[in-house]
Design a protein around this motif. Structure first.
Motif, PDB file in Angstrom:
ATOM      1  N   ALA A 133      57.752  43.508  39.991  1.00 17.21           N
ATOM      2  CA  ALA A 133      57.367  44.736  39.735  1.00 17.21           C
ATOM      3  C   ALA A 133      56.367  45.061  38.678  1.00 17.21           C
ATOM      4  N   PRO A 134      55.478  46.041  38.690  1.00 15.59           N
ATOM      5  CA  PRO A 134      54.475  46.349  37.705  1.00 15.59           C
ATOM      6  C   PRO A 134      55.315  46.219  36.286  1.00 15.59           C
ATOM      7  N   ALA A 135      54.481  45.893  35.310  1.00 16.21           N
ATOM      8  CA  ALA A 135      54.588  45.908  34.140  1.00 16.21           C
ATOM      9  C   ALA A 135      54.584  47.342  33.508  1.00 16.21           C
ATOM     10  N   ALA A 136      55.021  47.748  32.079  1.00 14.76           N
ATOM     11  CA  ALA A 136      55.094  49.140  31.640  1.00 14.76           C
ATOM     12  C   ALA A 136      53.502  49.374  31.800  1.00 14.76           C
ATOM     13  N   ARG A 137      52.658  48.650  31.388  1.00 12.49           N
ATOM     14  CA  ARG A 137      51.058  49.102  31.279  1.00 12.49           C
ATOM     15  C   ARG A 137      50.635  48.121  32.176  1.00 12.49           C
ATOM     16  N   GLY A 138      49.633  48.596  33.056  1.00  9.96           N
ATOM     17  CA  GLY A 138      48.840  47.997  33.940  1.00  9.96           C
ATOM     18  C   GLY A 138      48.344  48.856  34.894  1.00  9.96           C
ATOM     19  N   VAL A 139      47.967  48.240  36.101  1.00 15.98           N
ATOM     20  CA  VAL A 139      47.780  49.105  37.271  1.00 15.98           C
ATOM     21  C   VAL A 139      48.457  48.410  38.464  1.00 15.98           C
ATOM     22  N   GLU A 140      48.572  49.364  39.453  1.00 15.83           N
ATOM     23  CA  GLU A 140      49.307  49.106  40.550  1.00 15.83           C
ATOM     24  C   GLU A 140      48.405  49.595  41.619  1.00 15.83           C
ATOM     25  N   PHE A 141      48.214  48.705  42.897  1.00 19.41           N
ATOM     26  CA  PHE A 141      47.178  49.607  43.832  1.00 19.41           C
ATOM     27  C   PHE A 141      47.187  49.001  44.961  1.00 19.41           C
ATOM     28  N   CYS A 142      46.549  49.551  46.125  1.00 15.19           N
ATOM     29  CA  CYS A 142      46.743  49.220  47.398  1.00 15.19           C
ATOM     30  C   CYS A 142      45.360  48.761  47.907  1.00 15.19           C
ATOM     31  N   SER A 143      45.262  48.239  48.881  1.00 16.84           N
ATOM     32  CA  SER A 143      44.084  47.827  49.434  1.00 16.84           C
ATOM     33  C   SER A 143      43.806  47.547  51.035  1.00 16.84           C
ATOM     34  N   ASN A 144      42.882  48.026  51.671  1.00 17.44           N
ATOM     35  CA  ASN A 144      42.941  47.537  53.088  1.00 17.44           C
ATOM     36  C   ASN A 144      42.485  46.114  53.343  1.00 17.44           C
ATOM     37  N   VAL A 145      42.117  45.332  52.313  1.00 19.27           N
ATOM     38  CA  VAL A 145      41.809  43.919  52.398  1.00 19.27           C
ATOM     39  C   VAL A 145      42.838  43.119  52.353  1.00 19.27           C
ATOM     40  N   SER A 146      43.103  42.631  53.274  1.00 20.14           N
ATOM     41  CA  SER A 146      44.233  41.521  53.069  1.00 20.14           C
ATOM     42  C   SER A 146      44.017  40.112  52.017  1.00 20.14           C
ATOM     43  N   PRO A 147      44.910  39.593  51.244  1.00 20.78           N
ATOM     44  CA  PRO A 147      44.533  38.758  50.378  1.00 20.78           C
ATOM     45  C   PRO A 147      44.063  37.473  51.223  1.00 20.78           C
ATOM     46  N   THR A 148      43.303  36.580  50.649  1.00 14.00           N
ATOM     47  CA  THR A 148      42.875  35.267  51.340  1.00 14.00           C
ATOM     48  C   THR A 148      44.229  34.457  51.811  1.00 14.00           C
ATOM     49  N   ALA A 149      44.368  34.167  53.224  1.00 15.22           N
ATOM     50  CA  ALA A 149      45.530  33.385  53.340  1.00 15.22           C
ATOM     51  C   ALA A 149      45.572  31.854  52.823  1.00 15.22           C
ATOM     52  N   GLY A 150      46.853  31.567  52.356  1.00 13.75           N
ATOM     53  CA  GLY A 150      47.024  30.221  51.933  1.00 13.75           C
ATOM     54  C   GLY A 150      46.572  29.887  50.607  1.00 13.75           C
ATOM     55  N   LYS A 151      46.160  31.079  49.986  1.00 17.86           N
ATOM     56  CA  LYS A 151      45.654  30.851  48.486  1.00 17.86           C
ATOM     57  C   LYS A 151      46.738  31.520  47.359  1.00 17.86           C
ATOM     58  N   GLY A 152      47.798  32.272  47.696  1.00 16.32           N
ATOM     59  CA  GLY A 152      48.629  32.773  47.129  1.00 16.32           C
ATOM     60  C   GLY A 152      50.193  32.266  47.093  1.00 16.32           C
ATOM     61  N   THR A 153      51.001  33.015  46.547  1.00 13.42           N
ATOM     62  CA  THR A 153      52.402  32.631  46.708  1.00 13.42           C
ATOM     63  C   THR A 153      53.308  33.774  46.919  1.00 13.42           C
ATOM     64  N   PRO A 154      54.526  33.784  46.945  1.00 16.78           N
ATOM     65  CA  PRO A 154      55.409  35.133  47.281  1.00 16.78           C
ATOM     66  C   PRO A 154      55.098  35.991  45.999  1.00 16.78           C
ATOM     67  N   PHE A 155      54.639  35.500  44.854  1.00 14.95           N
ATOM     68  CA  PHE A 155      54.373  36.573  43.564  1.00 14.95           C
ATOM     69  C   PHE A 155      52.913  36.917  43.377  1.00 14.95           C
ATOM     70  N   GLU A 156      52.080  36.325  43.936  1.00 12.21           N
ATOM     71  CA  GLU A 156      50.508  36.315  43.654  1.00 12.21           C
ATOM     72  C   GLU A 156      49.499  36.328  44.792  1.00 12.21           C
ATOM     73  N   ALA A 157      48.845  37.144  44.609  1.00 10.81           N
ATOM     74  CA  ALA A 157      47.709  37.434  45.866  1.00 10.81           C
ATOM     75  C   ALA A 157      46.375  37.006  45.110  1.00 10.81           C
ATOM     76  N   ARG A 158      45.751  36.513  46.070  1.00 13.10           N
ATOM     77  CA  ARG A 158      44.071  36.049  45.680  1.00 13.10           C
ATOM     78  C   ARG A 158      43.247  36.562  46.642  1.00 13.10           C
ATOM     79  N   TRP A 159      42.203  37.162  46.456  1.00 15.07           N
ATOM     80  CA  TRP A 159      41.107  37.471  47.286  1.00 15.07           C
ATOM     81  C   TRP A 159      40.004  36.710  46.793  1.00 15.07           C
TER      82      TRP A 159
END
Lengths: 114, 239
Positions: free
Chosen positions: B184-210
């Protein structure tokens, strides 16, 4: 066999998360005498320790602040991207760090597309 | 809003905020809050204005025994509580607070409704989240940190892009974010949506990377940064 190396040893390496262990970083400090260093990078603040496996492969134990508190993630070099190789390495690291499989809550083979 | 705590109750003394009480509040649902993590703290002072975290720390340090204010804020952050700053709360109560006059800490429970988030609970104005676009899925978030500053958040809103540099020691820039579905987002930060999918094989269930090279990931400033376009952003790093 693993040994701890300075975090500076990671210079030039892009590291990718490949397994999540259901234990806090303090577990490794207390049981294996691996101190963690606090820092920050482009993602978030973190605690991290750099280790070297068999004098060859460098890897990192790390917890970013947003990750669950009772977790430590294993990061491997970016160019190790074969799932079988990753799985093998995670098994070796787990063995070296005395981590039973049941403590590994997620690893790359569970979902290679994350 | 939790019925068990009267809106104008001077909590500094009546609840005698201590860490045990905090734990009790976070560990119970008997206050009628559907999501026990979503309750609010109102910090107010006479004629007060909006206070940043530093000011809150300073205030709490005055109100509480040494160190407890900081511990309290840390506990709030740990439990990802929403923090609301009141600009005018309870002057009348303040008049009765004796030595603590002018320094107030009050609890309110808040329903975890999006409409309630970010609005002022007790008087005065607030800095509502800045929302641009329409939320979709999946949602990602970045937490306020030295590399996700208020200024960065404002730039992200203005550009509708999220940029990422190389991680420490690396030469490969990537955008990195937590997956809101599990983190869940922290009290302060940004939450966003993108049409670009994260790079497969470089993230975790918690973390996405592009990473640069993945479809839709662009470079900025001669490859110093990776960037992705976003179509929704909620910025809670305000002010």
């Amino acid at each position: 066999m693993f040994r701890q190396v300075p975090l500076s040893r990671l210079e030039g390496h892009e590291l990718v998360p490949q397994a999540i262990i259901d234990r806090p970083t303090s577990h490794f400090t207390q049981r294996l005498n691996i101190p963690f260093t606090r820092g920050e990078d482009d993602f978030d603040t973190y605690e991290a320790a750099a280790l070297e496996l068999n004098g060859d492969i460098v890897f990192e134990l790390k917890r970013y602040s947003g990750y669950p508190e009772n977790s430590t993630t294993v990061y491997l070099p970016y160019d190790i991207d074969n799932v079988e190789q990753i799985t093998r390495l995670i098994a070796i690291i787990a063995d070296e760090l005395h981590i039973p499989q049941t403590w590994i809550s997620w690893q790359r083979r569970d979902n290679p597309y994350f | 809003m939790g019925p068990a705590i009267a809106p104008n109750r001077p909590v500094v003394e009546s609840i005698a905020i201590d860490l045990r009480q905090c734990r009790f509040l976070t560990g119970t649902s008997t206050f009628g809050c559907r999501n026990k993590r979503h309750f609010a703290v109102v910090v107010a002072r006479e004629g007060g204005d909006r206070m940043g975290e530093q000011a809150i720390n300073a205030l709490l340090t005055k109100v509480f025994p040494t160190g407890m204010g900081f511990a309290f804020v840390a506990l709030m952050q740990k439990h990802r509580l929403n923090l609301h700053i009141s600009s005018c709360a309870a002057r009348r109560d303040a008049n009765n607070s004796g030595p603590r006059r002018g320094a107030w800490l009050r609890w309110r429970l808040e329903e975890p409704k999006s409409s309630a988030r970010g609005r002022m609970i007790a008087g005065g104005g607030t800095h509502a989240p800045v929302i641009k676009g329409t939320a979709g899925t999946p949602l990602y978030n970045r937490r306020e940190s030295p590399t996700q500053t208020r200024h960065d958040a404002a730039t992200q809103v203005a550009s509708m892009e999220v940029w990422g540099a190389a991680a420490r020691g690396s030469a490969m820039p990537s955008v990195k974010a937590y997956r809101s579905a599990v983190m869940a987002p922290a009290a302060r930060g940004v939450e966003f949506c993108s049409n670009v999918s994260p790079t497969a094989g470089k993230g975790t269930p918690f973390e996405a990377r592009w990473y640069i090279g993945s479809t839709g990931v662009v470079t900025r400033q001669s490859g110093t940064f990776a960037a992705i376009p976003i179509y929704f952003i909620k910025n809670t790093q305000v002010p």
